[in-house]
Design a protein around this motif. Sequence first.
Motif, PDB file in Angstrom:
ATOM      1  N   ALA A 186      -4.304   4.941 -16.629  1.00  0.00           N
ATOM      2  CA  ALA A 186      -3.056   4.589 -17.203  1.00  0.00           C
ATOM      3  C   ALA A 186      -1.816   5.198 -16.336  1.00  0.00           C
ATOM      4  O   ALA A 186      -0.800   4.590 -16.186  1.00  0.00           O
ATOM      5  CB  ALA A 186      -2.857   5.050 -18.584  1.00  0.00           C
ATOM      6  N   TRP A 187      -2.144   6.535 -15.974  1.00  0.00           N
ATOM      7  CA  TRP A 187      -1.123   7.188 -15.046  1.00  0.00           C
ATOM      8  C   TRP A 187      -1.149   6.994 -13.433  1.00  0.00           C
ATOM      9  O   TRP A 187      -0.693   7.879 -12.987  1.00  0.00           O
ATOM     10  CB  TRP A 187      -0.917   8.655 -15.663  1.00  0.00           C
ATOM     11  CG  TRP A 187      -0.747   8.608 -16.971  1.00  0.00           C
ATOM     12  CD1 TRP A 187      -1.475   8.877 -17.815  1.00  0.00           C
ATOM     13  CD2 TRP A 187       0.872   8.805 -17.507  1.00  0.00           C
ATOM     14  NE1 TRP A 187      -0.696   8.848 -19.323  1.00  0.00           N
ATOM     15  CE2 TRP A 187       0.750   8.823 -18.895  1.00  0.00           C
ATOM     16  CE3 TRP A 187       2.121   8.414 -16.964  1.00  0.00           C
ATOM     17  CZ2 TRP A 187       1.672   8.860 -19.734  1.00  0.00           C
ATOM     18  CZ3 TRP A 187       3.110   8.522 -17.927  1.00  0.00           C
ATOM     19  CH2 TRP A 187       2.906   8.632 -19.227  1.00  0.00           C
ATOM     20  N   VAL A 188      -1.739   6.126 -13.127  1.00  0.00           N
ATOM     21  CA  VAL A 188      -2.145   6.022 -11.489  1.00  0.00           C
ATOM     22  C   VAL A 188      -0.639   5.571 -11.057  1.00  0.00           C
ATOM     23  O   VAL A 188       0.047   4.419 -11.695  1.00  0.00           O
ATOM     24  CB  VAL A 188      -3.001   4.772 -11.442  1.00  0.00           C
ATOM     25  CG1 VAL A 188      -2.907   4.624  -9.749  1.00  0.00           C
ATOM     26  CG2 VAL A 188      -4.546   5.422 -11.711  1.00  0.00           C
ATOM     27  N   PHE A 189      -0.031   6.140  -9.948  1.00  0.00           N
ATOM     28  CA  PHE A 189       1.362   5.783  -9.556  1.00  0.00           C
ATOM     29  C   PHE A 189       1.316   4.266  -9.170  1.00  0.00           C
ATOM     30  O   PHE A 189       2.347   3.701  -9.527  1.00  0.00           O
ATOM     31  CB  PHE A 189       1.524   6.670  -8.449  1.00  0.00           C
ATOM     32  CG  PHE A 189       2.865   6.778  -7.825  1.00  0.00           C
ATOM     33  CD1 PHE A 189       4.134   7.214  -8.564  1.00  0.00           C
ATOM     34  CD2 PHE A 189       3.075   5.741  -6.822  1.00  0.00           C
ATOM     35  CE1 PHE A 189       5.258   7.014  -7.925  1.00  0.00           C
ATOM     36  CE2 PHE A 189       4.437   5.511  -6.402  1.00  0.00           C
ATOM     37  CZ  PHE A 189       5.466   5.962  -6.896  1.00  0.00           C
ATOM     38  N   ALA A 190       0.553   3.839  -8.282  1.00  0.00           N
ATOM     39  CA  ALA A 190       0.773   2.625  -7.956  1.00  0.00           C
ATOM     40  C   ALA A 190      -0.728   1.776  -7.950  1.00  0.00           C
ATOM     41  O   ALA A 190      -1.718   2.376  -7.611  1.00  0.00           O
ATOM     42  CB  ALA A 190       1.381   2.402  -6.620  1.00  0.00           C
ATOM     43  N   LYS A 191      -0.555   0.338  -8.104  1.00  0.00           N
ATOM     44  CA  LYS A 191      -1.616  -0.451  -7.988  1.00  0.00           C
ATOM     45  C   LYS A 191      -1.735  -1.441  -6.943  1.00  0.00           C
ATOM     46  O   LYS A 191      -0.284  -2.037  -6.541  1.00  0.00           O
ATOM     47  CB  LYS A 191      -1.827  -1.157  -9.508  1.00  0.00           C
ATOM     48  CG  LYS A 191      -2.335   0.099 -10.412  1.00  0.00           C
ATOM     49  CD  LYS A 191      -2.776  -0.717 -11.737  1.00  0.00           C
ATOM     50  CE  LYS A 191      -3.204   0.472 -12.805  1.00  0.00           C
ATOM     51  NZ  LYS A 191      -3.340  -0.155 -14.188  1.00  0.00           N
ATOM     52  N   PRO A 192      -2.780  -2.098  -6.536  1.00  0.00           N
ATOM     53  CA  PRO A 192      -2.603  -3.086  -5.280  1.00  0.00           C
ATOM     54  C   PRO A 192      -1.666  -4.207  -5.750  1.00  0.00           C
ATOM     55  O   PRO A 192      -1.060  -5.124  -4.980  1.00  0.00           O
ATOM     56  CB  PRO A 192      -4.065  -3.253  -5.183  1.00  0.00           C
ATOM     57  CG  PRO A 192      -4.792  -2.307  -5.449  1.00  0.00           C
ATOM     58  CD  PRO A 192      -4.033  -1.503  -6.685  1.00  0.00           C
TER      59      PRO A 192
END
Length: 359
Positions: A163-169
Amino acid sequence: MIGLPYSMKQAGLPLGILLLFGVSYVTDFSLVLLIKGGALSGTDTYQSLVNKTFGFPGYLLLSVLQFLYPFIAMISYNIITGDTWSKVFQRIPGVDPENLFIGRHFIIVLSTAAFTLPLSLYRDIAKLGKISFLSTVLTTLILGIVMARVVTLGPYIPKTEDAWVFAKPSAIQALGVMSFGDLFENYCRNDDLVTFGRFCYGVTVILTYPIECFVTREVIANVFFGGNLPLVFHIIITVAIITVAMLMSLLIDCLGRVLELSGVLCAAPLIFIIPSACYLKLSEEPRTHSDKIMSCVMLPVGAMVMVAGVVMAITNPQDCTHGQEMFYCFPDNFSLTNISVSHFQLTTQLPVLNISIFQ
């Protein structure tokens, strides 16, 4: 508003928030560039500015984009109406969920014939003012329902691992759906308060549809009729546009993919590329001027977003969870508790998770 959570999920929450502010700033700056470009060229519309700057080919390209963007929105509105109201009608006691007359296809055809087509036949957009006000009121009501469910249902939903991952592909793809989507897909079908919200959402979408149709018809009128559309052609073109949009929405049921392509193919050129290109060609300011620097940044960034978005849409299409119940809505994962909602004077069956399965 309704689609922002989905776009945040696609981009990653921290980056999604930054993108939201970034898109807002770029949109505002693009409007400033259009105003300055209009002043430099002596024009007062987007179409006339592009025509003065890049001639008829540029005007034609802009017209195609201005037609496609609201037209794709019309398709998405039909999809949302069919998906949303089918769940509403399934909650009517004694109605078979498999009944053909509460299916999304029948609802799309019915809502088109009964509501969107008659409303779209208005020649004067000012007559839709009261309808727009009602849509705004319903949107506020929907926001209240969503906030109520944040309080009552939120504590029972397990945390997402990333949920708190800064960025996704899929951050670039999130730009295409930054303003659309269906948050109500996250709620259970037996939640009566949310069912009321779904009904309001469907009404809001139907009331917004004629404005999009007005834009598409206006583009055709400007390109082929010099801006003056005779009554007969007004009716024929309106019926044709709405019929094609309806047929396409009957064939397509994945909203995310439709909006993704709309964003990268239409929104990116309209917001990023064309205003910057017009200003760069018309302005005689030095290259170090802040507006020119910003335009030189926006133009290639917009092109990159468009190309990368199309490539990702083809090679990495978004998952389509159309009509699927969330895992916490199944009997093994929740029990039903009656909760009185005094503000709406409704009694809601709230699905409450069995916490033990997450411990």
